[in-house]
Design a protein around this motif. Sequence first.
Motif, mmCIF file in Angstrom:
data_model
loop_
_atom_site.group_PDB
_atom_site.id
_atom_site.type_symbol
_atom_site.label_atom_id
_atom_site.label_comp_id
_atom_site.label_asym_id
_atom_site.label_seq_id
_atom_site.Cartn_x
_atom_site.Cartn_y
_atom_site.Cartn_z
ATOM 1 N N HIS A 74 0.838 -1.205 0.000
ATOM 2 C CA HIS A 74 0.000 0.000 0.000
ATOM 3 C C HIS A 74 0.868 1.248 0.000
ATOM 4 O O HIS A 74 1.809 1.363 0.787
ATOM 5 C CB HIS A 74 -0.935 0.013 1.209
ATOM 6 C CG HIS A 74 -1.895 -1.144 1.236
ATOM 7 N ND1 HIS A 74 -2.950 -1.250 0.352
ATOM 8 C CD2 HIS A 74 -1.928 -2.259 2.021
ATOM 9 C CE1 HIS A 74 -3.603 -2.375 0.601
ATOM 10 N NE2 HIS A 74 -3.008 -3.009 1.598
ATOM 11 N N ASN A 75 0.526 2.197 -0.869
ATOM 12 C CA ASN A 75 1.279 3.439 -0.975
ATOM 13 C C ASN A 75 0.791 4.441 0.071
ATOM 14 O O ASN A 75 -0.407 4.754 0.128
ATOM 15 C CB ASN A 75 1.107 4.025 -2.390
ATOM 16 C CG ASN A 75 2.051 5.192 -2.655
ATOM 17 O OD1 ASN A 75 2.956 5.454 -1.862
ATOM 18 N ND2 ASN A 75 1.847 5.877 -3.763
ATOM 19 N N GLN A 76 1.726 4.927 0.882
ATOM 20 C CA GLN A 76 1.375 5.896 1.927
ATOM 21 C C GLN A 76 1.323 7.332 1.382
ATOM 22 O O GLN A 76 0.877 8.236 2.079
ATOM 23 C CB GLN A 76 2.404 5.849 3.059
ATOM 24 C CG GLN A 76 2.812 4.449 3.502
ATOM 25 C CD GLN A 76 1.653 3.645 4.060
ATOM 26 O OE1 GLN A 76 0.928 4.144 4.910
ATOM 27 N NE2 GLN A 76 1.474 2.422 3.585
ATOM 28 N N HIS A 78 -0.208 9.967 -1.151
ATOM 29 C CA HIS A 78 -1.456 10.094 -1.903
ATOM 30 C C HIS A 78 -1.351 11.227 -2.932
ATOM 31 O O HIS A 78 -1.135 12.380 -2.575
ATOM 32 C CB HIS A 78 -2.621 10.343 -0.949
ATOM 33 C CG HIS A 78 -2.816 9.223 0.033
ATOM 34 N ND1 HIS A 78 -3.280 7.985 -0.333
ATOM 35 C CD2 HIS A 78 -2.560 9.160 1.371
ATOM 36 C CE1 HIS A 78 -3.322 7.194 0.716
ATOM 37 N NE2 HIS A 78 -2.884 7.878 1.775
ATOM 38 N N HIS A 79 -1.479 10.849 -4.188
ATOM 39 C CA HIS A 79 -1.491 11.808 -5.285
ATOM 40 C C HIS A 79 -2.830 11.722 -6.006
ATOM 41 O O HIS A 79 -3.457 10.652 -6.036
ATOM 42 C CB HIS A 79 -0.388 11.492 -6.316
ATOM 43 C CG HIS A 79 1.006 11.656 -5.800
ATOM 44 N ND1 HIS A 79 1.524 12.876 -5.444
ATOM 45 C CD2 HIS A 79 1.994 10.760 -5.589
ATOM 46 C CE1 HIS A 79 2.775 12.723 -5.035
ATOM 47 N NE2 HIS A 79 3.081 11.443 -5.105
ATOM 48 N N THR A 80 -3.239 12.836 -6.604
ATOM 49 C CA THR A 80 -4.372 12.766 -7.527
ATOM 50 C C THR A 80 -3.897 12.063 -8.797
ATOM 51 O O THR A 80 -2.687 11.944 -9.046
ATOM 52 C CB THR A 80 -4.885 14.162 -7.884
ATOM 53 O OG1 THR A 80 -3.853 14.856 -8.634
ATOM 54 C CG2 THR A 80 -5.236 14.974 -6.636
ATOM 55 N N ARG A 84 -0.079 12.118 -10.363
ATOM 56 C CA ARG A 84 0.637 10.868 -10.622
ATOM 57 C C ARG A 84 1.055 10.793 -12.088
ATOM 58 O O ARG A 84 2.187 10.430 -12.404
ATOM 59 C CB ARG A 84 -0.255 9.679 -10.255
ATOM 60 C CG ARG A 84 0.460 8.352 -10.191
ATOM 61 C CD ARG A 84 -0.357 7.323 -9.442
ATOM 62 N NE ARG A 84 -1.701 7.159 -9.966
ATOM 63 C CZ ARG A 84 -2.814 7.464 -9.318
ATOM 64 N NH1 ARG A 84 -2.752 7.974 -8.087
ATOM 65 N NH2 ARG A 84 -4.001 7.281 -9.867
#
Length: 252
Positions: A74-76, A78-80, A84
């Motif tokens: 899981h990526n901690q 957070h990008h829109t 990204r």
Amino acid sequence: MSIIKTENICKSFGNLEVLKNVSLTVEPGEVVVIIGPSGAGKSTYLRCLNRLEKSTSGKIWIDDQLFEDRANGHNQVHHTAKERAAVLLEMGMVFQRFNLFPHKTALENVMLAPLAVKHVPEKEAREKATALLQRVGLGDKMDAYPSKLSGGQQQRVAIARALAMEPKIMLFDEPTSALDPELVGDVLNVMKQLAEDGMTMLVVTHEMGFAREVADRVIFMYDGAVLEEGRPEEIFSNPKHERTRQFLQSVL
């Protein structure tokens, strides 16, 4: 400031651990070549950088911006989707297989992404694609369809297509491995010219001559980990690790 930095990248497919804590940096304008036996994790590492594969854990910085910080898949960070995409567009990728659209000419293949993704005006996209095809030595093949091009010519179109998006770094995943031996030189010459022009490049290859001649730094990967790295003259003339020596003896 590194243009790419990874810290402890791990990747597993089920119970198979393919990458084991791979930490690596690439500086702007640097040519870094990754060598090693098949199954060492070289291609998987590249694919984790541009998210064709998702790492299991570890951190990735692109252009000094933390892009991924994964734990348990899981990526901690957070990008829109837009943010990204903007980061991913900084990396152009050239694969083993050319993946050209068979129903489009060389020129149309190179124009396609700037038109569709960047919404560049058609006249501008055509001019840029024309210049790029000339740059890779295919000025006389603009209207040719992929089926009429050799493998080496198709790969050079693929390089031009990646460059059309004006990436900051080019990733090459064994770009000559699918080519007949007599076609390899033309593709390597284009890559050498890119390096001379200052393009930042991260290259996975079995072409030891290219690694020795063009790389600023050579990385030796084995069994999913970075075993050794250094300048080409250090790696090829005086490798520190026995496994590196064995590999080089087998391929040189």
